[in-house]
Design a protein around this motif. Structure first.
Motif, short mmCIF file in Angstrom:
data_model
loop_
_atom_site.label_atom_id
_atom_site.label_comp_id
_atom_site.label_asym_id
_atom_site.label_seq_id
_atom_site.Cartn_x
_atom_site.Cartn_y
_atom_site.Cartn_z
N ASP A 88 13.40 4.33 -0.20
CA ASP A 88 14.21 4.33 1.01
C ASP A 88 13.55 5.19 2.08
OD1 ASP A 88 16.71 3.74 2.48
OD2 ASP A 88 17.07 5.88 2.25
N ASP A 89 13.41 4.65 3.29
CA ASP A 89 13.01 5.46 4.43
C ASP A 89 13.74 4.94 5.66
OD1 ASP A 89 11.59 3.26 5.46
OD2 ASP A 89 9.67 3.95 4.67
N LEU A 114 14.67 -6.33 -0.71
CA LEU A 114 14.13 -5.51 0.38
C LEU A 114 15.01 -5.67 1.61
CD1 LEU A 114 11.67 -3.80 1.48
CD2 LEU A 114 10.75 -5.99 2.28
N PHE A 115 15.44 -4.54 2.18
CA PHE A 115 16.16 -4.53 3.45
C PHE A 115 15.25 -3.89 4.48
CE2 PHE A 115 19.44 -4.52 0.18
CZ PHE A 115 20.33 -5.49 0.64
N GLU A 116 14.82 -4.71 5.46
CA GLU A 116 13.87 -4.23 6.47
C GLU A 116 14.58 -4.09 7.81
OE1 GLU A 116 9.57 -5.56 8.39
OE2 GLU A 116 10.56 -6.82 6.88
N ASP A 174 0.82 -1.21 0.00
CA ASP A 174 0.00 0.00 0.00
C ASP A 174 0.85 1.26 0.00
OD1 ASP A 174 -2.20 -1.60 -0.04
OD2 ASP A 174 -2.84 -1.19 2.01
N LYS A 175 1.97 1.20 0.70
CA LYS A 175 2.88 2.34 0.72
C LYS A 175 3.48 2.57 -0.67
CE LYS A 175 5.79 2.95 4.14
NZ LYS A 175 6.96 2.82 5.06
N PHE A 176 3.89 1.49 -1.34
CA PHE A 176 4.52 1.62 -2.65
C PHE A 176 3.56 2.15 -3.70
CE2 PHE A 176 7.41 -2.12 -1.38
CZ PHE A 176 8.25 -1.28 -0.69
N LEU A 198 14.13 -0.54 -0.55
CA LEU A 198 13.77 -1.45 -1.64
C LEU A 198 14.58 -1.10 -2.87
CD1 LEU A 198 11.89 -3.66 -2.91
CD2 LEU A 198 10.41 -1.77 -3.61
N LEU A 199 15.26 -2.08 -3.43
CA LEU A 199 15.96 -1.93 -4.71
C LEU A 199 15.22 -2.78 -5.74
CD1 LEU A 199 19.64 -2.35 -3.42
CD2 LEU A 199 18.37 -0.23 -3.81
#
Length: 237
Positions: free
Chosen positions: A153-154, A176-178, A14-16, A159-160
């Motif tokens: 990025d946040d 994805l790096f979470e 939803d954010k994307f 996300l790449l």
């Protein structure tokens, strides 16, 4: 390990898509066509963004998606019926009044799956029922998405998203790096979307028993050569 489509990305979906897709305006187009309908199936419903809007308008909606993670989020939004099912094997309890498939679902079908999918939709619709769906256009997938890299990025995630054209498809590698406290967890997904011309889609629709009513840009706007999202409105014969 590469995860299934929309398993890891589900909670960020939803954010994307917040600024990329105008679901509210799209729903207005759908509701206009759905006038007089009662039951609607939302195919590849994802996190239920469109399902929720259709429910708010008073329709009885069944949301269908192959991702349990996406459906878990959808169930938190509205009281629709949600079914975990591959769109290629669509099977409803009875034929419904309208079908929709919003935001690129059809692009995930391989060329040999396109006509059988449309035939499956037709089997689950009443005679004369509308079917509205969109595809990312050849223009978009070839010149905007293909052979390109995007990122998000946040403070909590990165996300790449790297893409490469491969024949009539785009292979999308998402990393994805979470953030988890002071540690970042990496997850990988691979998506493949197929490139279709307007003529490809119309031919398969007609062979599957549909009559085309109109093709627009992003749910009701006049299409041009630069249209990035083609919307098809068809009716079951």
């Amino acid at each position: 390990m590469i995860n299934n489509c929309y398993s890891v990305l589900a909670k960020f979906y939803d954010k994307f898509t917040r600024d990329d897709c105008d679901y509210v305006r799209w729903s207005q187009y759908l509701c206009k066509i759905a006038s007089g309908s009662h039951e609607i199936v939302d195919i590849a419903c994802g996190t239920g963004k469109m399902t929720e809007l259709l429910c708010e308008k008073g329709f009885v909606v069944t949301g269908v998606d192959a991702s349990p993670e996406m459906l878990n989020l959808a169930r938190q939004k509205c009281r629709a019926t949600f079914v975990c099912q591959d769109m290629r094997s669509l099977t409803l309890a009875h034929p419904v009044d309208m079908a929709v498939c919003v935001n690129d679902g059809v692009n995930y079908l391989k060329p040999q799956q396109l006509e059988p999918f449309f035939s499956g939709v037709a089997r689950n619709l009443k005679k004369g029922a509308p079917f509205v769906f969109d595809i990312s256009s050849s223009q978009k997938l070839t010149h905007t998405v293909g052979n390109n890299v995007f990122y998000w990025d946040d403070d909590n995630m990165t996300l790449l998203w790297s893409n490469r054209l491969r024949g009539n498809s785009v292979v999308m590698e998402l990393v994805l790096f979470e953030r988890n406290g002071c540690v970042y967890t990496r997850s990988d997904e691979r998506h493949v979307q197929y490139i279709y011309t307007e003529e490809d889609v119309i031919s398969s629709l007609e062979a599957a028993g549909f009559v085309l009513r109109e093709v627009t840009d992003s749910y009701g706007k006049k299409k041009t050569e630069l249209t990035s999202r083609l919307t098809f409105y068809a009716q079951r014969r």
